[in-house]
Design an enzyme around this catalytic site. Sequence first.
Site, PDB file in Angstrom:
ATOM      1  N   ARG A 280       5.124   5.932  14.721  1.00 16.13           N
ATOM      2  CA  ARG A 280       4.943   6.335  13.320  1.00 16.13           C
ATOM      3  C   ARG A 280       4.325   7.717  13.256  1.00 16.13           C
ATOM      4  O   ARG A 280       3.434   8.039  14.035  1.00 16.13           O
ATOM      5  CB  ARG A 280       4.010   5.332  12.649  1.00 16.13           C
ATOM      6  CG  ARG A 280       3.371   5.900  11.408  1.00 16.13           C
ATOM      7  CD  ARG A 280       2.474   4.936  10.718  1.00 16.13           C
ATOM      8  NE  ARG A 280       1.504   5.717   9.991  1.00 16.13           N
ATOM      9  CZ  ARG A 280       0.829   5.276   8.949  1.00 16.13           C
ATOM     10  NH1 ARG A 280       0.999   4.056   8.519  1.00 16.13           N
ATOM     11  NH2 ARG A 280      -0.030   6.055   8.354  1.00 16.13           N
TER      12      ARG A 280
ATOM     13  N   ASP B  13       0.672   4.942   1.963  1.00 16.64           N
ATOM     14  CA  ASP B  13      -0.068   5.448   3.123  1.00 16.64           C
ATOM     15  C   ASP B  13      -1.040   6.565   2.753  1.00 16.64           C
ATOM     16  O   ASP B  13      -0.690   7.501   2.022  1.00 16.64           O
ATOM     17  CB  ASP B  13       0.900   5.946   4.203  1.00 16.64           C
ATOM     18  CG  ASP B  13       1.591   4.768   4.892  1.00 16.64           C
ATOM     19  OD1 ASP B  13       0.993   3.682   4.958  1.00 16.64           O
ATOM     20  OD2 ASP B  13       2.738   4.959   5.353  1.00 16.64           O
TER      21      ASP B  13
ATOM     22  N   HIS C 244       4.651   0.041   0.169  1.00 17.88           N
ATOM     23  CA  HIS C 244       5.393  -0.742   1.157  1.00 17.88           C
ATOM     24  C   HIS C 244       4.484  -1.778   1.769  1.00 17.88           C
ATOM     25  O   HIS C 244       3.255  -1.701   1.659  1.00 17.88           O
ATOM     26  CB  HIS C 244       5.994   0.169   2.235  1.00 17.88           C
ATOM     27  CG  HIS C 244       4.976   0.978   2.960  1.00 17.88           C
ATOM     28  ND1 HIS C 244       4.427   2.124   2.430  1.00 17.88           N
ATOM     29  CD2 HIS C 244       4.368   0.798   4.162  1.00 17.88           C
ATOM     30  CE1 HIS C 244       3.550   2.618   3.266  1.00 17.88           C
ATOM     31  NE2 HIS C 244       3.469   1.824   4.337  1.00 17.88           N
TER      32      HIS C 244
ATOM     33  N   HIS D  93       0.825  -1.203   0.000  1.00 16.57           N
ATOM     34  CA  HIS D  93       0.000   0.000   0.000  1.00 16.57           C
ATOM     35  C   HIS D  93       0.862   1.257   0.000  1.00 16.57           C
ATOM     36  O   HIS D  93       2.068   1.205   0.251  1.00 16.57           O
ATOM     37  CB  HIS D  93      -0.921   0.028   1.226  1.00 16.57           C
ATOM     38  CG  HIS D  93      -0.169   0.127   2.525  1.00 16.57           C
ATOM     39  ND1 HIS D  93       0.512  -0.939   3.086  1.00 16.57           N
ATOM     40  CD2 HIS D  93       0.016   1.177   3.368  1.00 16.57           C
ATOM     41  CE1 HIS D  93       1.084  -0.544   4.213  1.00 16.57           C
ATOM     42  NE2 HIS D  93       0.804   0.735   4.405  1.00 16.57           N
TER      43      HIS D  93
HETATM   44  O1  LIG Z   1       5.199  -2.195  10.357  1.00 12.44           O
HETATM   45  C1  LIG Z   1       5.632  -2.086   9.213  1.00 12.44           C
HETATM   46  O2  LIG Z   1       6.604  -2.731   8.802  1.00 12.44           O
HETATM   47  C2  LIG Z   1       4.973  -1.141   8.225  1.00 12.44           C
HETATM   48  C3  LIG Z   1       3.708  -0.579   8.750  1.00 12.44           C
HETATM   49  C4  LIG Z   1       3.110   0.431   7.805  1.00 12.44           C
HETATM   50  O3  LIG Z   1       2.585   0.123   6.789  1.00 12.44           O
HETATM   51  C5  LIG Z   1       3.210   1.858   8.131  1.00 12.44           C
HETATM   52  O4  LIG Z   1       3.716   2.208   9.185  1.00 12.44           O
HETATM   53  O5  LIG Z   1       2.754   2.671   7.318  1.00 12.44           O
HETATM   54 FE   LIG Z   2       1.890   1.888   5.697  1.00 15.48          FE
END
Ligand SMILES: O=C(O)CCC(=O)C(=O)O
Ligand SMILES: [Fe+2]
Length: 285
Positions: A276, A107, A260, A105
């Site tokens: 995040r 974000d 990602h 995806h």
């Molecule tokens: O936890 C992860 O490796 C990626 C998670 C994710 O898609 C994000 O933080 O946008």
């Molecule tokens: Fe993500």
Amino acid sequence: MSQISFKRSGNTIGGSLTGVDLSAPLKDAERAAIHQALLDSIVLCIPAQQLETRDFIAFGRQFGELEPHVLSQYHHPAHAEIIVLSNVVENGKPRGISDGGAYWHSDLSYMAVPALATALYALEVPETGGDTLFVDMYRAYETLPDATKARIDGLTAIHSYAWRHNRMIDKNKVRAKLTDAQFQCTPEVVHPVVRTHPETGRKALYVNPGFTMRIVGMEKDDSEALLAELFVHATNPEFQYRHHWSVGDVVIWDNRCSMHSASGGYTPEQHRTLYRLTVTGTVPY
Ligand SMILES: O=C(O)CCC(=O)C(=O)O
Ligand SMILES: [Fe+2]
């Protein structure tokens, strides 16, 4: 203070920048180097950081406005800009979201104004597994056959968060249903299938298996077949960078030209906790 130094991962996507301490106010030259390295490498790791939450937020703010995630139950208790990704359960309560992003995806592509960048700061990581995979969507677009480029030129697609969230509930059963307010905040949106990066001027494929529901104006079967073809092409391992996490890594990526996916592969006993934050972008064109 050591010299700032940029190294590519060897691919067109992925790079690291050393000689930067994000806990101190950044100099203009450092800020410019980080920005350029992000544009050049799409996914940039700044390793070995020791940050207070406010330092991480200040880092994110340099790139633009920060956007609190729709799943407010996983926000950092003191800072709504941060959502906690974690498989740790404390006193029966999850410290964060444990099943985020385990599918390709980009974000916030489900928002009318999607994310410019996302940054993660690693607090606890498993020794093996827990990697994050990234793919270069400029290259995915550039390497499409001319006939496919012509076919997708000018197309738009519907992206939906609720559609994805409901599929995750069906699969994992650990997620709560979206509240009415969360549902209202995430209506379906339409974006171009190919977008132009506003800073580099390069074209990138901008559909993803996570949130892209349907190509506008196509029958369901035709839309699914075209999207499947684009996704197989885009996720070619040649266009990928795999990030194996170390504690203290800050990784920032450009969502305008990448996808990602979390890759899993660690046991519940191995703790994985990352902070995040998401930087708001601009309307895709
Ligand atoms: O936890 C992860 O490796 C990626 C998670 C994710 O898609 C994000 O933080 O946008
Ligand atoms: Fe993500």
